[in-house]
Motif scaffolding. Structure first.
Motif, PDB file in Angstrom:
ATOM      1  N   TYR A 110       6.107  -7.117 -15.980  1.00  0.00           N
ATOM      2  CA  TYR A 110       7.495  -7.537 -15.780  1.00  0.00           C
ATOM      3  C   TYR A 110       7.876  -8.555 -16.859  1.00  0.00           C
ATOM      4  O   TYR A 110       7.036  -9.265 -17.412  1.00  0.00           O
ATOM      5  N   GLY A 111       9.158  -8.621 -17.126  1.00  0.00           N
ATOM      6  CA  GLY A 111       9.661  -9.536 -18.146  1.00  0.00           C
ATOM      7  C   GLY A 111       9.472 -10.993 -17.781  1.00  0.00           C
ATOM      8  O   GLY A 111       9.375 -11.364 -16.615  1.00  0.00           O
TER       9      GLY A 111
ATOM     10  N   ALA B  49      12.136 -10.806 -21.634  1.00  0.00           N
ATOM     11  CA  ALA B  49      12.571 -10.595 -20.248  1.00  0.00           C
ATOM     12  C   ALA B  49      12.768  -9.118 -19.942  1.00  0.00           C
ATOM     13  O   ALA B  49      12.877  -8.736 -18.774  1.00  0.00           O
ATOM     14  N   TRP B  50      12.824  -8.285 -20.986  1.00  0.00           N
ATOM     15  CA  TRP B  50      13.056  -6.845 -20.819  1.00  0.00           C
ATOM     16  C   TRP B  50      11.878  -6.102 -21.443  1.00  0.00           C
ATOM     17  O   TRP B  50      11.824  -5.897 -22.657  1.00  0.00           O
ATOM     18  N   MET B  51      10.915  -5.688 -20.599  1.00  0.00           N
ATOM     19  CA  MET B  51       9.656  -5.160 -21.122  1.00  0.00           C
ATOM     20  C   MET B  51       9.510  -3.648 -20.959  1.00  0.00           C
ATOM     21  O   MET B  51       8.412  -3.108 -21.075  1.00  0.00           O
TER      22      MET B  51
ATOM     23  N   CYS C 146      14.919  -1.896 -16.896  1.00  0.00           N
ATOM     24  CA  CYS C 146      14.625  -2.415 -18.227  1.00  0.00           C
ATOM     25  C   CYS C 146      13.648  -3.588 -18.188  1.00  0.00           C
ATOM     26  O   CYS C 146      12.960  -3.848 -19.170  1.00  0.00           O
ATOM     27  N   ALA C 147      13.598  -4.296 -17.063  1.00  0.00           N
ATOM     28  CA  ALA C 147      12.760  -5.484 -16.970  1.00  0.00           C
ATOM     29  C   ALA C 147      11.286  -5.168 -16.786  1.00  0.00           C
ATOM     30  O   ALA C 147      10.433  -6.008 -17.064  1.00  0.00           O
ATOM     31  N   HIS C 148      10.962  -3.966 -16.310  1.00  0.00           N
ATOM     32  CA  HIS C 148       9.561  -3.680 -15.982  1.00  0.00           C
ATOM     33  C   HIS C 148       9.118  -2.328 -16.531  1.00  0.00           C
ATOM     34  O   HIS C 148       9.937  -1.432 -16.767  1.00  0.00           O
ATOM     35  N   GLN C 149       7.827  -2.221 -16.735  1.00  0.00           N
ATOM     36  CA  GLN C 149       7.196  -0.937 -17.050  1.00  0.00           C
ATOM     37  C   GLN C 149       5.986  -0.806 -16.134  1.00  0.00           C
ATOM     38  O   GLN C 149       5.142  -1.706 -16.072  1.00  0.00           O
ATOM     39  N   PRO C 150       5.886   0.274 -15.372  1.00  0.00           N
ATOM     40  CA  PRO C 150       4.790   0.391 -14.414  1.00  0.00           C
ATOM     41  C   PRO C 150       3.449   0.675 -15.093  1.00  0.00           C
ATOM     42  O   PRO C 150       3.383   1.324 -16.135  1.00  0.00           O
TER      43      PRO C 150
END
Length: 337
Positions: A31-32, A119-121, A329-333
Motif C-alpha cells: 500500500y502507498g 502514496a500510489w503504488m 491506485c494506492a495498492h497492488q496485491p
C-alpha cells in the motif's frame, strides 16, 4: 571479500504469493505511504492526471513538498491514506508500506526532481498468478517508485514467487518503437488467465503488451484495450468487483468493451464522475465486499453495488483521489485467492 547480507525472513504466517483475479479475496498487498508527497515536475505525464482546480495547484507547486506548501491538504491526505491502511489491517489484510526513497534515487532517471508519489503504488509492479513483475512505466515519476518497494518485492522469492523485471525505459520521456515497451499497473487487469491492458496513448503501449504476453507465456491471454486519452489508465474507467459485474464508464471505450466482459452486468458512470471522482477506482476486498470513498458524489455507485448484494464500506479518500488515483491506485496485491 564479499560481504554476506542476511535477508529478512518472511513472516511465518505469510501466504504464498499469488493473485487469481481482481475479485479474489485480498489477503496481502503493498500500500502507498502516507508520509511524503512531493509534486512532480509538470510534464506531459502530469497533464494526463491533473484536473480542475488541482491542475492549478500542481502547476504552481511542482517540485515542492505538499506538507510545506499546504499543511492542511497534506494532513488530510496522510490521514485518509492511514485510515485505509488501518481498515485493511483491522480486516486481517497483511499490509506492507512503501519505504522512503534514498536521496540518490530521487535523481532517477535523469537528474531531475520527478516528485515523490509513493502514496500510489499500483503502477511500478504487478502480480499475476505467482509472477511478481517490476514494470517499465512511461511516466517519469512512476519509474522511481520501485526503489521504495524493492526489498518487499525481492522477499517474494522466498514465498514461491517468480520475481523479474521488464526492461527499463531509460531517461527519454517515451520511445514508441520495437524494444521500448511501457506498462503501468493501473492499466493491467487480472481476470483469471485473461489479462486486459489499457492503452490511452500516454501510459502502457502495444510493445509493452507484446512483452507481457511473451513473459507470461501461453498460459495467459493478454489483450490490449483502447481507452479515451483523457484517462491515464484502464482502472480510471473500469473495475470488476465480481466475475460478471463491472463499474464502467462506457464512453471511455472508443472501440467498445472487450468481448470478454461485454455481456457482463454494468454499473455505468459518466465521464465526469470517472475523471473527477475516480468512480471506478474502488477497493475490492473480495467478490462480496467493496470499499468506496464516502464522498457524496459516489453515493450512486455505492447504492448500485448494494443492489447487487455487495457489502459496501465507505471511508474518506477525496484528498488522495484528487491526484488522479483512488483506492485501486494506492495498492497492488501480493495475495488474492
Amino acid at each position: 571479500m564479499l560481504q554476506t547480507v542476511e535477508r529478512p525472513a518472511p513472516a511465518q504466517d505469510a501466504l504464498p504469493v499469488f493473485v487469481s483475479s481482481e475479485w479474489g479475496a485480498l489477503k496481502e498487498c503493498v500500500y502507498g505511504s502516507p508520509h511524503r508527497w512531493v509534486m512532480p515536475k509538470f510534464l506531459g505525464d502530469s497533464k494526463l492526471r491533473a484536473y480542475g482546480d488541482f491542475y492549478e495547484f500542481w502547476v504552481a507547486n511542482q517540485e515542492r513538498d505538499v506538507a510545506e506548501v499546504d499543511p492542511e491538504r497534506f494532513r488530510e491526505f496522510s490521514n485518509q491514506i492511514q485510515g485505509a491502511i488501518n481498515l485493511l489491517e483491522g480486516l486481517g489484510v497483511r499490509v506492507q508500506i512503501a519505504q522512503e526513497l534514498a536521496p540518490a534515487d530521487l535523481k532517477f532517471p535523469r537528474g531531475e526532481n520527478h516528485g515523490i508519489v509513493t502514496a500510489w503504488m499500483r503502477d511500478p509492479f504487478v502480480t499475476i498468478g505467482n509472477n511478481v513483475i517490476e514494470l517499465a512505466p512511461r511516466s517519469l515519476f512512476h519509474r522511481r517508485q520501485r526503489f521504495a518497494i524493492r526489498s518487499i518485492l525481492a522477499s517474494t522469492m522466498d514465498r514461491g514467487a517468480r520475481y523479474f523485471s521488464q526492461p527499463d525505459g531509460g531517461a527519454e520521456d517515451s520511445r514508441d518503437e520495437p524494444g521500448w515497451g511501457y506498462l503501468e499497473g493501473g492499466d493491467i487487469f487480472v481476470l483469471g488467465t485473461k489479462i486486459l491492458v489499457g492503452h490511452s496513448g500516454g501510459c502502457s503501449n502495444p510493445e509493452g503488451v507484446r512483452w507481457l504476453q511473451h513473459a507470461l507465456g501461453r498460459e495467459y491471454d493478454v489483450e490490449i484495450v483502447p481507452i479515451d486519452p483523457m484517462y491515464p489508465h484502464l482502472d480510471c474507467v473500469l473495475s470488476t468487483p465480481r466475475e460478471g459485474v463491472t463499474v464502467v464508464c462506457l464512453e471511455a471505450f472508443p472501440s467498445g468493451l472487450p468481448e470478454h466482459i461485454r455481456d457482463w452486468d454494468h454499473i455505468v458512470v459518466d465521464k465526469h464522475l470517472a475523471k473527477r471522482h475516480m468512480a471506478c477506482n474502488n477497493l475490492i476486498l473480495d467478490d462480496r465486499t467493496v470499499v468506496v470513498p464516502s464522498e457524496e458524489a459516489l453515493d450512486g455507485v455505492a447504492a448500485a453495488l448494494k443492489q447487487r448484494r455487495f457489502e459496501v464500506i465507505r471511508i474518506p479518500y477525496a484528498r488522495p483521489s484528487e491526484f488522479g488515483g483512488s483506492f485501486r491506485c494506492a495498492h497492488q496485491p501480493l495475495v488474492r485467492i
